[in-house]
Each structure stands twice: as structure tokens, then as C-alpha cells.
Design an enzyme around this catalytic site. Structure first.
Site, PDB file in Angstrom:
ATOM      1  N   ARG A  93       3.188  -5.306  -8.093  1.00  0.00           N
ATOM      2  CA  ARG A  93       2.444  -5.391  -6.821  1.00  0.00           C
ATOM      3  C   ARG A  93       2.156  -6.864  -6.583  1.00  0.00           C
ATOM      4  NH1 ARG A  93      -0.311  -6.372  -2.805  1.00  0.00           N
ATOM      5  NH2 ARG A  93      -1.652  -4.854  -1.718  1.00  0.00           N
ATOM      6  N   GLU A 101       1.698  -1.304   5.936  1.00  0.00           N
ATOM      7  CA  GLU A 101       2.222  -0.070   5.374  1.00  0.00           C
ATOM      8  C   GLU A 101       3.486   0.340   6.138  1.00  0.00           C
ATOM      9  OE1 GLU A 101       1.076   1.484   2.707  1.00  0.00           O
ATOM     10  OE2 GLU A 101      -0.541   0.022   2.456  1.00  0.00           O
ATOM     11  N   ARG A 135       0.498  -0.829 -12.017  1.00  0.00           N
ATOM     12  CA  ARG A 135       1.409  -1.874 -11.534  1.00  0.00           C
ATOM     13  C   ARG A 135       0.948  -3.250 -12.006  1.00  0.00           C
ATOM     14  NH1 ARG A 135       1.011  -0.540  -5.194  1.00  0.00           N
ATOM     15  NH2 ARG A 135      -1.156  -0.927  -5.818  1.00  0.00           N
TER      16      ARG A 135
END
Length: 202
Positions: A93, A101, A135
Site C-alpha cells: 500500500r 477508489e 499490507r
């Protein structure tokens, strides 16, 4: 000092290649992960006092680095890297930024732009923590560029100002807004964080 990780997964750290991944400082400050890359045979001979001394130094000395090839781009701020050493795959990430998004305006464009910068290329991922989804929260470097910053500079991501106060990122978003680059060309851009909250209420 950057310590290369030899064996890690998106959900857990394999004991076979690291002595430990230790999260410290949970109250009010950044969580640091200290990686000691020694083999299981070596592990049995390491004195506890030595390990303790390394832990005490970790806050100021240690960060971790993954070097490998980008084999996947999920969206404008999430990628998958295949480690050069053992071909393990890590979900990364991008730290300090928040890209639109997929269902937002410029969501697909942000993904495409990030892909154009790094997909199939060798990158260095520098990080100090893992998020709650397993992540790696990292800063990506490729061809001499800080990719996270490039995303903000070109209007394909917001600076995650709630968590980060890096001056270069603050200025990059300010300039991108002024130049109406990327998502800032939209007359009413919606912060991805606000968008996610609105989706949860449905």
C-alpha cells in the site's frame, strides 16, 4: 540502514528467514517493524542480550526494504511486488497518499497512470510498518523517482495529510490543485476517505 527482507507474506512473516518482526511503540507513535535476517541455524546461537540491544536501537536505526519486480497494480495506491531474492509476493500500500477508489472519477485513470510508471519494472519499497490488512505501507522508488510523490504531483492521488505531514507532499498537492492536474480538473473532487465512509453508510 535498510535491511532486506528475505521471507515475508502479506499476512504473516515466515520464521524460517527472520528471527523476528517486532512491533514497538503502540501508544501515540508510529509502529516500527524490526527485521533480523539470519537463518534458523544462526538463530539458536544468538544471545538474548544481543537481540535486546538491537531492539532498543530499532526506533532510530532500522527500516526495511523490499527489492523486486512489480507484478500487479490493483488500483492507484496498491501494488504487488515479487521479491528478487525468493520470489515471494508482497502486497504494498503506497504510503503518504490516497488515490481515488475504482468507483470514483479518476479511479481507473489513477490505476492506469501508476501502471505506466512501474508495472513490470524493478522497484525498491522502503517501509517501517504493516497496516491492519497485512499490507506493507511503503514508499516506492523506481528509475530514481519517488513514485508516491509523483502520483500526487500529477494529480492522481491525494496527499494523506491526516497521517502524514511531509512538506514535499503538501506542496505537491497544493501545486497540482492550482494547475488542475488529474483529479483536480474535476469541479468537485471527493476525498477517497469521504467516499469510503459514504459507501459504508449505504
Amino acid at each position: 540502514m535498510f535491511t532486506h527482507i528475505r521471507c515475508i507474506s502479506a499476512l504473516y512473516f515466515h520464521w524460517c528467514a527472520v528471527v523476528g518482526v517486532v512491533e514497538v511503540c503502540k501508544q501515540g507513535c508510529t509502529s516500527f517493524f524490526v527485521v533480523f535476517p539470519i537463518t534458523p541455524k544462526e538463530t539458536a546461537t544468538v544471545k538474548p542480550l544481543f537481540l535486546l540491544s538491537l531492539l532498543l536501537l530499532s526506533l532510530s536505526l532500522f527500516s526495511a526494504e523490499i527489492i523486486g519486480k512489480v507484478v500487479g497494480v490493483s488500483d492507484g495506491d496498491t501494488i504487488t511486488v515479487s521479491d528478487n531474492l525468493d520470489k515471494g509476493k508482497f502486497r504494498i500500500r503506497l504510503n503518504k497518499i490516497d488515490a481515488p477508489e475504482k468507483k470514483q472519477a479518476f479511479g481507473n485513470k489513477a490505476k492506469q497512470y501508476l501502471s505506466s510508471l512501474i508495472f513490470g519494472k524493478q522497484v525498491s519499497v522502503r517501509f517501517k510498518e504493516i497496516d491492519r490488512y497485512g499490507r506493507v505501507l511503503g514508499v516506492i522508488y523506481c528509475d530514481g523517482a519517488e513514485i508516491n510523490l509523483v502520483m500526487v504531483q500529477n494529480g492522481y492521488a491525494w496527499h494523506y495529510s491526516y497521517y502524514d505531514k511531509t512538506p514535499a507532499y503538501i506542496q505537491a498537492e497544493k501545486q497540482a490543485r492550482a494547475d488542475k492536474k488529474g483529479l483536480w480538473a474535476d469541479p468537485n473532487p471527493i476525498n477517497p476517505c469521504q467516499f469510503r465512509k459514504s459507501q459504508k453508510k449505504r
